[in-house]
Design a protein around this motif. Structure first.
Motif, mmCIF file in Angstrom:
data_model
loop_
_atom_site.group_PDB
_atom_site.id
_atom_site.type_symbol
_atom_site.label_atom_id
_atom_site.label_comp_id
_atom_site.label_asym_id
_atom_site.label_seq_id
_atom_site.Cartn_x
_atom_site.Cartn_y
_atom_site.Cartn_z
ATOM 1 N N MET A 1 1.483 20.175 29.832
ATOM 2 C CA MET A 1 1.112 21.537 30.127
ATOM 3 C C MET A 1 -0.407 21.635 30.008
ATOM 4 O O MET A 1 -1.009 20.997 29.152
ATOM 5 N N TYR A 2 -0.993 22.441 30.889
ATOM 6 C CA TYR A 2 -2.446 22.604 30.904
ATOM 7 C C TYR A 2 -2.802 24.076 30.801
ATOM 8 O O TYR A 2 -2.004 24.950 31.125
ATOM 9 N N ILE A 3 -4.020 24.332 30.367
ATOM 10 C CA ILE A 3 -4.525 25.696 30.286
ATOM 11 C C ILE A 3 -5.896 25.733 30.942
ATOM 12 O O ILE A 3 -6.688 24.798 30.797
ATOM 13 N N GLU A 4 -6.133 26.793 31.691
ATOM 14 C CA GLU A 4 -7.438 27.028 32.302
ATOM 15 C C GLU A 4 -7.911 28.410 31.870
ATOM 16 O O GLU A 4 -7.136 29.361 31.886
ATOM 17 N N VAL A 5 -9.175 28.507 31.467
ATOM 18 C CA VAL A 5 -9.751 29.774 31.041
ATOM 19 C C VAL A 5 -11.015 30.012 31.860
ATOM 20 O O VAL A 5 -11.918 29.173 31.864
ATOM 21 N N ALA A 6 -11.047 31.131 32.564
ATOM 22 C CA ALA A 6 -12.225 31.530 33.334
ATOM 23 C C ALA A 6 -12.683 32.883 32.798
ATOM 24 O O ALA A 6 -11.853 33.722 32.441
ATOM 25 N N LEU A 22 -13.558 27.742 22.696
ATOM 26 C CA LEU A 22 -12.770 26.968 23.656
ATOM 27 C C LEU A 22 -12.936 25.470 23.424
ATOM 28 O O LEU A 22 -11.965 24.713 23.487
ATOM 29 N N ARG A 23 -14.156 25.039 23.136
ATOM 30 C CA ARG A 23 -14.379 23.616 22.822
ATOM 31 C C ARG A 23 -13.631 23.231 21.545
ATOM 32 O O ARG A 23 -13.074 22.136 21.455
ATOM 33 N N SER A 24 -13.610 24.124 20.549
ATOM 34 C CA SER A 24 -12.903 23.825 19.297
ATOM 35 C C SER A 24 -11.390 23.718 19.524
ATOM 36 O O SER A 24 -10.691 23.072 18.754
ATOM 37 N N MET A 25 -10.908 24.340 20.597
ATOM 38 C CA MET A 25 -9.486 24.271 20.953
ATOM 39 C C MET A 25 -9.189 23.047 21.818
ATOM 40 O O MET A 25 -8.064 22.858 22.268
ATOM 41 N N GLY A 26 -10.201 22.217 22.084
ATOM 42 C CA GLY A 26 -9.993 20.990 22.840
ATOM 43 C C GLY A 26 -10.150 21.133 24.343
ATOM 44 O O GLY A 26 -9.844 20.206 25.089
ATOM 45 N N LEU A 27 -10.643 22.283 24.801
ATOM 46 C CA LEU A 27 -10.831 22.489 26.232
ATOM 47 C C LEU A 27 -12.208 21.972 26.652
ATOM 48 O O LEU A 27 -13.154 21.986 25.872
#
Length: 92
Positions: A1-6, A22-27
């Motif tokens: 599963m993937y997540i994208e945040v804009a 977001l970086r701390s969440m691994g994105l």
């Protein structure tokens, strides 16, 4: 599963807070206002909760959760977060 945040956020200070989270969440950064990576509905929920707390009026954060067979989208504004679409994909 993937997540994208804009996101479309006017304040650099708030953009910085969200980017660090977001970086701390691994994105990973796709461009200055789009992050993507491995995630889940729980990740999307955590991001939407954080976004709702830090964004200001007229800011928007879009979160898309993608599976091989399904995706859903969440739009966050200062007034709250709303699921805006869900689609089950036909597997051939």
């Amino acid at each position: 599963m993937y997540i994208e945040v804009a996101f479309d956020i006017s304040s650099e200070k708030i953009r910085g807070k969200l980017r660090r989270y977001l970086r701390s969440m691994g994105l990973s950064m796709v461009n200055k206002s789009v992050y993507a990576g491995v995630g889940s509905y729980k990740t999307a929920s955590l991001v939407s909760e954080r976004a709702e707390r830090i964004i200001e009026d007229n800011d928007n954060v879009y979160i898309v959760v993608i599976q091989d067979w399904e995706y859903s989208s969440i739009n966050c504004t200062k007034d709250g977060c709303v699921k805006i679409s869900e689609r089950k994909l036909e597997v051939l």
